[in-house]
Design a protein around this motif. Structure first.
Motif, PDB file in Angstrom:
ATOM      1  N   ALA A 209      23.617  16.023  -2.413  1.00 11.53           N
ATOM      2  CA  ALA A 209      22.566  16.145  -1.820  1.00 11.53           C
ATOM      3  C   ALA A 209      22.229  16.738  -0.602  1.00 11.53           C
ATOM      4  N   SER A 210      23.204  16.900  -0.307  1.00 11.21           N
ATOM      5  CA  SER A 210      23.105  18.174   1.190  1.00 11.21           C
ATOM      6  C   SER A 210      23.153  18.971   0.715  1.00 11.21           C
ATOM      7  N   ARG A 211      23.511  20.042  -0.501  1.00  9.24           N
ATOM      8  CA  ARG A 211      23.569  20.767  -0.447  1.00  9.24           C
ATOM      9  C   ARG A 211      22.208  21.709  -1.385  1.00  9.24           C
ATOM     10  N   ARG A 212      21.266  20.424  -1.587  1.00 15.64           N
ATOM     11  CA  ARG A 212      19.362  20.480  -1.954  1.00 15.64           C
ATOM     12  C   ARG A 212      18.628  20.285  -0.762  1.00 15.64           C
ATOM     13  N   ALA A 213      19.382  20.433   0.064  1.00 14.66           N
ATOM     14  CA  ALA A 213      18.796  19.608   1.254  1.00 14.66           C
ATOM     15  C   ALA A 213      17.545  18.796   1.574  1.00 14.66           C
ATOM     16  N   LEU A 214      18.525  17.731   0.448  1.00 17.20           N
ATOM     17  CA  LEU A 214      18.015  16.107  -0.041  1.00 17.20           C
ATOM     18  C   LEU A 214      17.501  15.498   1.746  1.00 17.20           C
ATOM     19  N   ASP A 215      17.282  14.806   2.044  1.00 20.82           N
ATOM     20  CA  ASP A 215      17.141  14.539   3.204  1.00 20.82           C
ATOM     21  C   ASP A 215      18.078  12.850   2.114  1.00 20.82           C
ATOM     22  N   LEU A 216      19.314  11.853   3.845  1.00 22.99           N
ATOM     23  CA  LEU A 216      19.820  10.624   3.548  1.00 22.99           C
ATOM     24  C   LEU A 216      18.499  10.008   4.147  1.00 22.99           C
ATOM     25  N   PRO A 217      18.517   8.518   3.686  1.00 17.86           N
ATOM     26  CA  PRO A 217      17.475   8.163   4.266  1.00 17.86           C
ATOM     27  C   PRO A 217      18.275   7.058   4.894  1.00 17.86           C
ATOM     28  N   LEU A 218      19.154   6.769   3.860  1.00 15.77           N
ATOM     29  CA  LEU A 218      20.299   5.183   3.826  1.00 15.77           C
ATOM     30  C   LEU A 218      21.235   6.446   3.035  1.00 15.77           C
ATOM     31  N   VAL A 219      22.771   5.839   3.812  1.00 20.41           N
ATOM     32  CA  VAL A 219      23.433   6.136   3.174  1.00 20.41           C
ATOM     33  C   VAL A 219      24.904   5.039   3.406  1.00 20.41           C
ATOM     34  N   ARG A 220      25.518   3.965   2.637  1.00 20.84           N
ATOM     35  CA  ARG A 220      25.917   2.796   2.783  1.00 20.84           C
ATOM     36  C   ARG A 220      27.179   2.775   1.497  1.00 20.84           C
ATOM     37  N   ALA A 221      28.611   3.509   2.530  1.00 20.23           N
ATOM     38  CA  ALA A 221      30.540   2.933   1.466  1.00 20.23           C
ATOM     39  C   ALA A 221      30.345   1.818   1.214  1.00 20.23           C
ATOM     40  N   GLU A 222      30.665   1.344   1.136  1.00 15.97           N
ATOM     41  CA  GLU A 222      31.371   0.170   1.181  1.00 15.97           C
ATOM     42  C   GLU A 222      32.615  -0.303  -0.074  1.00 15.97           C
ATOM     43  N   PRO A 223      33.662  -0.787   0.265  1.00 19.24           N
ATOM     44  CA  PRO A 223      34.773  -0.823  -0.799  1.00 19.24           C
ATOM     45  C   PRO A 223      33.625  -2.096  -1.642  1.00 19.24           C
ATOM     46  N   ALA A 224      34.442  -1.342  -3.465  1.00 18.09           N
ATOM     47  CA  ALA A 224      34.025  -2.830  -4.177  1.00 18.09           C
ATOM     48  C   ALA A 224      34.890  -2.738  -5.630  1.00 18.09           C
ATOM     49  N   ASP A 225      35.771  -3.827  -4.741  1.00 16.24           N
ATOM     50  CA  ASP A 225      37.286  -4.303  -6.159  1.00 16.24           C
ATOM     51  C   ASP A 225      38.060  -3.337  -5.556  1.00 16.24           C
ATOM     52  N   ASP A 226      38.672  -3.119  -6.543  1.00 16.00           N
ATOM     53  CA  ASP A 226      40.031  -1.964  -6.520  1.00 16.00           C
ATOM     54  C   ASP A 226      39.340  -0.568  -5.614  1.00 16.00           C
ATOM     55  N   ASP A 227      38.211  -0.683  -6.313  1.00 18.01           N
ATOM     56  CA  ASP A 227      37.562   0.893  -6.379  1.00 18.01           C
ATOM     57  C   ASP A 227      36.445   1.145  -5.006  1.00 18.01           C
ATOM     58  N   HIS A 228      35.591   2.658  -4.713  1.00 15.61           N
ATOM     59  CA  HIS A 228      34.399   2.145  -3.026  1.00 15.61           C
ATOM     60  C   HIS A 228      33.087   2.221  -4.462  1.00 15.61           C
ATOM     61  N   GLN A 229      32.557   2.521  -3.294  1.00 16.78           N
ATOM     62  CA  GLN A 229      31.007   2.873  -3.637  1.00 16.78           C
ATOM     63  C   GLN A 229      30.208   2.929  -2.718  1.00 16.78           C
ATOM     64  N   VAL A 230      29.171   4.206  -3.054  1.00 17.75           N
ATOM     65  CA  VAL A 230      28.548   4.386  -1.973  1.00 17.75           C
ATOM     66  C   VAL A 230      26.783   4.590  -2.170  1.00 17.75           C
ATOM     67  N   THR A 231      25.679   3.862  -1.773  1.00 25.84           N
ATOM     68  CA  THR A 231      24.533   3.852  -2.438  1.00 25.84           C
ATOM     69  C   THR A 231      23.854   4.883  -1.477  1.00 25.84           C
ATOM     70  N   LEU A 232      23.160   5.237  -2.191  1.00 25.46           N
ATOM     71  CA  LEU A 232      22.477   6.493  -1.350  1.00 25.46           C
ATOM     72  C   LEU A 232      20.971   6.540  -1.685  1.00 25.46           C
ATOM     73  N   ALA A 233      19.849   7.110  -0.490  1.00 27.33           N
ATOM     74  CA  ALA A 233      18.007   6.770  -1.143  1.00 27.33           C
ATOM     75  C   ALA A 233      18.407   8.445  -1.286  1.00 27.33           C
ATOM     76  N   LEU A 234      16.672   9.116  -1.709  1.00 27.93           N
ATOM     77  CA  LEU A 234      16.781  10.273  -2.035  1.00 27.93           C
ATOM     78  C   LEU A 234      15.420   9.755  -2.997  1.00 27.93           C
ATOM     79  N   ASP A 235      15.259  11.061  -1.997  1.00 26.41           N
ATOM     80  CA  ASP A 235      13.554  10.956  -2.651  1.00 26.41           C
ATOM     81  C   ASP A 235      13.828  12.808  -3.064  1.00 26.41           C
ATOM     82  N   VAL A 236      13.767  12.781  -4.844  1.00 25.60           N
ATOM     83  CA  VAL A 236      13.946  13.565  -5.463  1.00 25.60           C
ATOM     84  C   VAL A 236      13.291  13.525  -6.794  1.00 25.60           C
ATOM     85  N   ASN A 237      13.454  14.541  -7.541  1.00 26.13           N
ATOM     86  CA  ASN A 237      12.068  14.539  -9.045  1.00 26.13           C
ATOM     87  C   ASN A 237      13.196  14.748 -10.526  1.00 26.13           C
TER      88      ASN A 237
END
Length: 100
Positions: free
Chosen positions: A22-50
């Motif tokens: 996302a940052s390589r495309r110069a997109l703003d990252l207004p929300l980044v939330r990383a958290e454990p999800a069962d045995d793995d992890h999950q990140v939630t991103l909010a992006l203004d994209v086409n």
């Protein structure tokens, strides 16, 4: 605004590679939330994209060996602007405090 939910194995550098797409495309990252999800992890991103950027991001994220699943949907920015209890505070306690 669109949300992306990316499930990944938490190996060294995986989260940084996800965010770098996302940052390589110069997109703003207004929300980044990383958290454990069962045995793995999950990140939630909010992006203004086409649509073109969505396709590019999906392609790049699935190119990362430790990414398991990528999903997306429309962001509900009004819900995110409301205050949330800090991590480790049960919701029931914060509701009881609000009533008092």
């Amino acid at each position: 605004m669109q949300t992306f939910h990316i499930r990944y194995r938490n190996t060294q550098g995986t989260l940084m590679r996800i965010l770098n797409a996302a940052s390589r495309r110069a997109l703003d990252l207004p929300l980044v939330r990383a958290e454990p999800a069962d045995d793995d992890h999950q990140v939630t991103l909010a992006l203004d994209v086409n649509q073109k950027q969505v396709g590019q991001l999906y392609r790049e994220w699935y190119g990362i060996a430790d990414v398991i699943k990528v999903s997306s949907g429309a962001a509900h920015t009004a819900a995110w602007s409301s205050p949330h209890p800090p991590a480790g505070v049960p919701i029931e306690e914060s509701r009881a405090a609000a009533r008092a």
